[in-house]
Design a protein around this motif. Structure first.
Motif, PDB file in Angstrom:
ATOM      1  N   ILE A  96       0.641  -1.307   0.274  1.00 15.95           N
ATOM      2  CA  ILE A  96      -0.148  -0.036   0.098  1.00 15.95           C
ATOM      3  C   ILE A  96       0.847   1.247   0.021  1.00 15.95           C
ATOM      4  O   ILE A  96       1.354   1.503   1.068  1.00 15.95           O
ATOM      5  CB  ILE A  96      -1.088   0.121   1.230  1.00 15.95           C
ATOM      6  N   GLY A  97       1.054   2.042  -1.153  1.00 16.12           N
ATOM      7  CA  GLY A  97       1.853   3.021  -1.242  1.00 16.12           C
ATOM      8  C   GLY A  97       3.183   2.528  -1.018  1.00 16.12           C
ATOM      9  O   GLY A  97       3.684   1.861  -1.795  1.00 16.12           O
ATOM     10  N   ASN A  98       3.913   3.160   0.022  1.00 16.86           N
ATOM     11  CA  ASN A  98       5.352   2.762   0.025  1.00 16.86           C
ATOM     12  C   ASN A  98       5.594   1.873   1.328  1.00 16.86           C
ATOM     13  O   ASN A  98       6.793   1.450   1.945  1.00 16.86           O
ATOM     14  CB  ASN A  98       6.093   4.044   0.479  1.00 16.86           C
ATOM     15  N   ILE A  99       4.417   1.216   1.607  1.00 20.37           N
ATOM     16  CA  ILE A  99       4.416   0.195   2.794  1.00 20.37           C
ATOM     17  C   ILE A  99       4.139  -0.997   2.142  1.00 20.37           C
ATOM     18  O   ILE A  99       3.179  -1.189   1.579  1.00 20.37           O
ATOM     19  CB  ILE A  99       3.495   0.458   3.957  1.00 20.37           C
ATOM     20  N   SER A 100       5.215  -2.015   2.478  1.00 19.50           N
ATOM     21  CA  SER A 100       4.814  -3.489   2.278  1.00 19.50           C
ATOM     22  C   SER A 100       4.807  -4.398   3.306  1.00 19.50           C
ATOM     23  O   SER A 100       5.615  -3.957   4.227  1.00 19.50           O
ATOM     24  CB  SER A 100       6.004  -3.882   0.961  1.00 19.50           C
ATOM     25  N   ILE A 101       4.030  -5.562   3.190  1.00 15.77           N
ATOM     26  CA  ILE A 101       4.003  -6.651   4.255  1.00 15.77           C
ATOM     27  C   ILE A 101       4.480  -7.687   3.818  1.00 15.77           C
ATOM     28  O   ILE A 101       4.108  -8.437   2.908  1.00 15.77           O
ATOM     29  CB  ILE A 101       2.765  -6.439   4.832  1.00 15.77           C
ATOM     30  N   VAL A 102       5.748  -8.267   4.574  1.00 19.00           N
ATOM     31  CA  VAL A 102       6.149  -9.680   3.797  1.00 19.00           C
ATOM     32  C   VAL A 102       6.646 -10.203   5.075  1.00 19.00           C
ATOM     33  O   VAL A 102       6.386  -9.831   6.365  1.00 19.00           O
ATOM     34  CB  VAL A 102       7.376  -9.220   3.228  1.00 19.00           C
ATOM     35  N   ASP A 103       6.893 -11.646   4.965  1.00 23.01           N
ATOM     36  CA  ASP A 103       7.348 -12.237   6.083  1.00 23.01           C
ATOM     37  C   ASP A 103       8.664 -12.500   5.842  1.00 23.01           C
ATOM     38  O   ASP A 103       9.305 -12.972   6.894  1.00 23.01           O
ATOM     39  CB  ASP A 103       6.759 -14.122   5.505  1.00 23.01           C
ATOM     40  N   LYS A 104       9.494 -12.164   4.747  1.00 24.34           N
ATOM     41  CA  LYS A 104      11.108 -12.141   4.752  1.00 24.34           C
ATOM     42  C   LYS A 104      11.167 -11.086   3.818  1.00 24.34           C
ATOM     43  O   LYS A 104      10.480 -10.727   3.055  1.00 24.34           O
ATOM     44  CB  LYS A 104      11.585 -13.350   4.509  1.00 24.34           C
ATOM     45  N   ALA A 105      12.513 -10.705   3.681  1.00 24.06           N
ATOM     46  CA  ALA A 105      12.943  -9.824   2.544  1.00 24.06           C
ATOM     47  C   ALA A 105      14.294 -10.187   2.490  1.00 24.06           C
ATOM     48  O   ALA A 105      15.245 -10.260   3.328  1.00 24.06           O
ATOM     49  CB  ALA A 105      12.505  -8.268   3.013  1.00 24.06           C
ATOM     50  N   VAL A 106      14.704  -9.892   1.014  1.00 26.74           N
ATOM     51  CA  VAL A 106      16.339 -10.139   0.524  1.00 26.74           C
ATOM     52  C   VAL A 106      16.470  -8.621  -0.118  1.00 26.74           C
ATOM     53  O   VAL A 106      15.662  -8.552  -1.296  1.00 26.74           O
ATOM     54  CB  VAL A 106      16.451 -11.326  -0.201  1.00 26.74           C
ATOM     55  N   LEU A 107      17.552  -7.945   0.207  1.00 25.89           N
ATOM     56  CA  LEU A 107      18.095  -6.874  -0.429  1.00 25.89           C
ATOM     57  C   LEU A 107      19.553  -6.876  -0.925  1.00 25.89           C
ATOM     58  O   LEU A 107      20.317  -7.656  -0.425  1.00 25.89           O
ATOM     59  CB  LEU A 107      17.961  -5.793   0.454  1.00 25.89           C
TER      60      LEU A 107
END
Length: 286
Positions: A96-107
């Motif tokens: 939603i816009g600049n907010i994301s909901i995830v269980d994990k992230a890889v950058l």
């Protein structure tokens, strides 16, 4: 004149908004002091397990409002779900816009892979006996409340603050072993999957440590919490640092420390790269 520090990434976790142990005012002061490109909320931000309509003070609401304002101003906010806010997992991969909901992230961080997740997946008590974990959570919350009253008394007497729960954790061999096992498992999985960094929360133990085995190496990082330690992780100048609110205040990155590692033409460029100056508003406050 307010000076905000520019950061590529700021990571906070285990805030536990909605509980007596949360130091929302400290966190709000910290968030007001930084200007990150990315803000990673690595789990247990809102404590839905122990949420009560009877206790959600204005300072806790202000933290939520601040995060929303940061997002509306262009900061990329990545909310990684934890066990205390697991209800949000039904909305995983929602943006939603600049907010994301995830269980994990890889950058990708300057050619290095960073793996972010809360860490409750390693907790057997949560996976197999959730009611027991929740019961333990209530006991911990009560202990923190007692500790807060105790520290209020110490502050009045002009004495140093004291963490009862940290003392208990550090004095119990089982707790020490659990923390060590958690860190080792996270690091070994990161090495196995080719991650240069593994960034967790969950155990409320701020840490940065190099791990190496026959298959490779990684850097394990933990953002700590805003219940006892008041810590965050910051990524800037191609390196990580643990920010400690009680010790670092608002200047964890030193120009002198970083200058030799950078390839900038002059000092003025460096200063402009790490600070944003907010001019005082001309509007009169009501």
């Amino acid at each position: 004149m307010k000076i905000k520090r520019k950061l590529e990434i700021a990571v906070i976790s285990d805030v536990h908004l909605g509980t007596y142990g949360c130091h929302a005012k400290h966190l709000l002061t910290y968030l007001n002091s930084i200007e990150p490109k990315k803000l990673i909320l690595n789990g247990d931000i809102i404590d839905i397990w122990q949420f009560s309509k009877r206790y959600f003070p204005k300072s806790h609401l202000k933290v939520i409002k601040k995060i929303m304002t940061m997002a509306s101003n262009g900061v990329e906010v990545i909310y990684i779900t934890g066990n205390h806010d697991e209800m949000l997992r039904k909305f995983s991969n929602t943006t939603i816009g600049n907010i994301s909901i995830v269980d994990k992230a890889v950058l990708d961080l300057h050619g290095k892979k960073a793996w972010f997740f809360h860490g409750d997946v390693f907790d057997v008590s949560i996976q197999h006996a959730k009611w027991l974990a929740k019961l333990g959570g209530y006991g911990y919350n009560f202990l923190i409340l007692i500790n807060r009253l105790f520290n209020w008394y110490l502050d009045k007497r002009g004495k140093a603050r004291y963490s009862i729960s940290s003392k208990l954790k550090n004095g119990v061999k089982g707790a020490i072993k659990y923390i060590h096992d958690f860190e080792s498992v996270a690091a070994e999985l990161a090495i196995e999957n080719g991650y240069d960094y593994v960034v967790c929360g969950h155990i409320h133990q701020p840490k940065m440590e190099h791990f190496e085995n026959k298959n490779g190496k990684t850097i394990y990082l933990n953002s700590g919490d805003w219940v006892e330690n008041f810590t965050a992780l910051e990524y800037q100048f191609k390196r990580w640092k643990i920010y400690n609110f009680s010790k670092d205040k608002l200047t964890p990155f030193s120009i002198e420390d970083e200058f030799n590692d950078l390839e900038y033409d002059n000092l003025n460029y460096l200063i402009s790269a790490i600070t944003i100056v907010d001019k005082p508003s001309n509007k009169k406050s009501n």
